[in-house]
Design an enzyme around this catalytic site. Structure first.
Site, PDB file in Angstrom:
ATOM      1  N   GLU A  17     -42.248  21.051 -32.486  1.00 23.21           N
ATOM      2  CA  GLU A  17     -41.863  20.420 -33.664  1.00 23.21           C
ATOM      3  C   GLU A  17     -40.944  18.962 -33.389  1.00 23.21           C
ATOM      4  O   GLU A  17     -40.791  18.510 -32.170  1.00 23.21           O
ATOM      5  CB  GLU A  17     -40.723  21.415 -34.142  1.00 23.21           C
ATOM      6  CG  GLU A  17     -39.653  22.142 -32.785  1.00 23.21           C
ATOM      7  CD  GLU A  17     -39.110  23.201 -33.546  1.00 23.21           C
ATOM      8  OE1 GLU A  17     -38.872  23.047 -34.841  1.00 23.21           O
ATOM      9  OE2 GLU A  17     -38.769  23.766 -32.725  1.00 23.21           O
ATOM     10  N   VAL A 147     -32.300  22.606 -40.682  1.00 19.10           N
ATOM     11  CA  VAL A 147     -32.879  21.929 -41.872  1.00 19.10           C
ATOM     12  C   VAL A 147     -34.225  22.284 -42.331  1.00 19.10           C
ATOM     13  O   VAL A 147     -34.504  21.853 -43.167  1.00 19.10           O
ATOM     14  CB  VAL A 147     -33.081  20.318 -41.284  1.00 19.10           C
ATOM     15  CG1 VAL A 147     -34.069  20.001 -40.338  1.00 19.10           C
ATOM     16  CG2 VAL A 147     -33.321  19.253 -42.567  1.00 19.10           C
ATOM     17  N   TYR A 148     -34.949  23.104 -41.479  1.00 20.73           N
ATOM     18  CA  TYR A 148     -36.106  23.559 -41.767  1.00 20.73           C
ATOM     19  C   TYR A 148     -36.430  24.409 -42.928  1.00 20.73           C
ATOM     20  O   TYR A 148     -35.520  25.503 -43.309  1.00 20.73           O
ATOM     21  CB  TYR A 148     -37.058  24.410 -40.650  1.00 20.73           C
ATOM     22  CG  TYR A 148     -37.215  23.682 -39.270  1.00 20.73           C
ATOM     23  CD1 TYR A 148     -37.125  22.489 -39.399  1.00 20.73           C
ATOM     24  CD2 TYR A 148     -37.273  24.495 -38.005  1.00 20.73           C
ATOM     25  CE1 TYR A 148     -37.525  21.606 -38.146  1.00 20.73           C
ATOM     26  CE2 TYR A 148     -37.645  23.830 -36.730  1.00 20.73           C
ATOM     27  CZ  TYR A 148     -37.638  22.383 -36.923  1.00 20.73           C
ATOM     28  OH  TYR A 148     -38.006  21.543 -35.765  1.00 20.73           O
ATOM     29  N   SER A 149     -36.943  23.882 -44.068  1.00 23.84           N
ATOM     30  CA  SER A 149     -37.090  24.611 -45.372  1.00 23.84           C
ATOM     31  C   SER A 149     -35.877  24.964 -45.743  1.00 23.84           C
ATOM     32  O   SER A 149     -35.379  26.030 -46.383  1.00 23.84           O
ATOM     33  CB  SER A 149     -37.838  25.941 -45.153  1.00 23.84           C
ATOM     34  OG  SER A 149     -39.427  25.624 -44.840  1.00 23.84           O
TER      35      SER A 149
END
Length: 414
Positions: A17, A147-149
């Site tokens: 990531e 912050v992911y989704s």
């Protein structure tokens, strides 16, 4: 989630990531040039292969004290097509006492697709089989970010881990930096932002603590002393066990470590950086620095957004390839060299009877600085390939073939 002109939300971070932010426009070249003490050349005459690029084989690495070794295999840990429990060995993160699996499962692919910047993510029911399969294979470490989704990845991570194992048997990694809400202190690494975001992450994850709390990027707008003291305080409060960092210049990372050391605060124990056969610039400074200071490296995008897992002219088959805007900015430098590298991966894989993903990941996992690469899984074979990769020892000749076409490039992804 409102965009911040100074800090943009990452658009996605492959089989591992990353994110990007507008702050990278303000970054400057490392004070020392681009050549660490371990480099073999002057900064302005970088060789085709970064320092350490011809290090032989994948049999010795920062995780060399792993307690068990997976059975080698072509497609599965035991060569049978099945993934046995505990096939992935356990190691320590850097010079800490924290034990983690030699493969980390990146959770960015799991989230609500209508929230945040990852429309290719899959919701909890589709994610469940992959997380369960990873756990059955012996993967104990799971990496996500606030912050992911728009936070839903943390929610899914927390729920699924509760279903598969007691809290003390898994290691939960998350991150802070990117914008989570409009208005003041909704992003960045100020004390105000960190104190708010750790509590919000713990709530979404449904846990009292995270094992590794990472800063997602360097914040040029906040004094490093403010950030490091705030991180130290969340450790002392029992909300975080260890702290880590992600992609930045080595001089920035060293500056933050130095501030912590001067004041007796908690230092970073890990660096989550971009590292793969198509992006090896970290070999010049970050990896030598990490090795010299006992910092564990847990690379994102070890398979270069899937580019090293299939022939160069083949197209991605998933929805992510068409909607991952951040990913479209990566691996566009010197495409002739990139094609030659991918061709070499294909040749080595065919000679071994292994998949290209296994060979490319074995190369990353075998590097001396690397503790555990972060992989993503949205297809059944992704986890099997990862398990098999940590059991593959590449020969010096294979390593040379994989590395010989590499050319220097501008660091990207931060």
């Amino acid at each position: 989630m409102t965009a911040d002109p100074a800090r943009s939300t990452p658009a996605g971070e492959t089989l591992g990531e990353t994110s990007t932010n507008a702050a990278d426009n303000a970054r400057s070249a490392p004070a020392s040039g681009n050549t660490p003490s371990t480099s073999t050349n002057a900064a302005d005459n970088a060789p085709p292969v970064p320092a350490g690029g011809n290090a032989p084989s994948t049999s010795t690495n920062a995780a060399g004290n792993a307690r068990s070794a997976p059975a080698g295999g072509n497609g599965s840990a035991d060569g049978s097509g099945n993934t046995p429990r505990d096939a992935v060995p356990i190691t320590r993160l850097g010079n800490t006492g924290l034990e983690i699996s030699r493969i980390v499962l990146g959770m960015m692919s799991y989230g609500k697709p209508d929230q945040g910047a990852h429309p290719w993510s899959v919701d909890i029911d589709e994610a469940r089989p992959f997380v369960r399969r990873a756990h059955e294979a012996g993967i104990t470490a799971f990496d996500t970010a606030n912050v992911y989704s728009a936070g839903s990845s943390e929610e899914i991570t927390g729920q699924l881990l509760k279903e598969i194992a007691p809290r003390e048997q898994v290691q939960v990694f998350t991150k802070v930096f990117n914008r989570m809400r409009p208005g003041p202190n909704g992003a960045g690494l100020s004390r105000a932002a960190i104190m708010h975001e750790i509590d919000a992450s713990l709530t979404r994850l449904g846990t009292d603590y995270v094992d590794l709390y990472q800063i997602h990027r360097f914040d040029p707008h906040t004094p490093v002393e403010e950030t490091m003291e705030a991180l130290h305080d969340v450790v002392k409060a029992g909300k975080v066990r260890y702290i880590g960092a992600s992609s930045m210049w080595t001089w920035q990372f060293a500056q933050m470590q130095h501030a912590a050391e001067l004041h007796g605060w908690t230092k970073f124990v890990s660096m989550q950086d971009q590292y793969n056969l198509l992006e090896r610039e970290e070999e010049r400074e970050m990896h030598p620095f990490a090795q010299a200071t006992g910092v564990g490296v847990i690379p994102w995008s070890p398979l270069a957004r899937g580019k090293v897992t299939r022939p160069w002219d083949a197209q991605g088959s998933g929805s992510r390839s068409g909607t991952d805007e951040f990913g479209k900015t990566l691996y566009r430098q010197d495409e002739d060299a990139n094609r030659a590298i991918v061709d070499a991966v294909q040749q080595v894989a065919e000679a071994r009877g292994a998949s290209m993903a296994q060979i490319a990941l074995a190369w990353v996992a075998g590097k001396p600085a690397v503790t555990a690469p972060i992989i993503g899984a949205t297809k059944e074979h992704h986890i099997d390939d990862a398990v098999a990769a940590v059991g593959i020892e590449l020969t010096a000749d294979e390593v040379s073939r994989l590395e010989s076409a590499y050319t220097p490039r501008v660091p990207s992804g931060f």
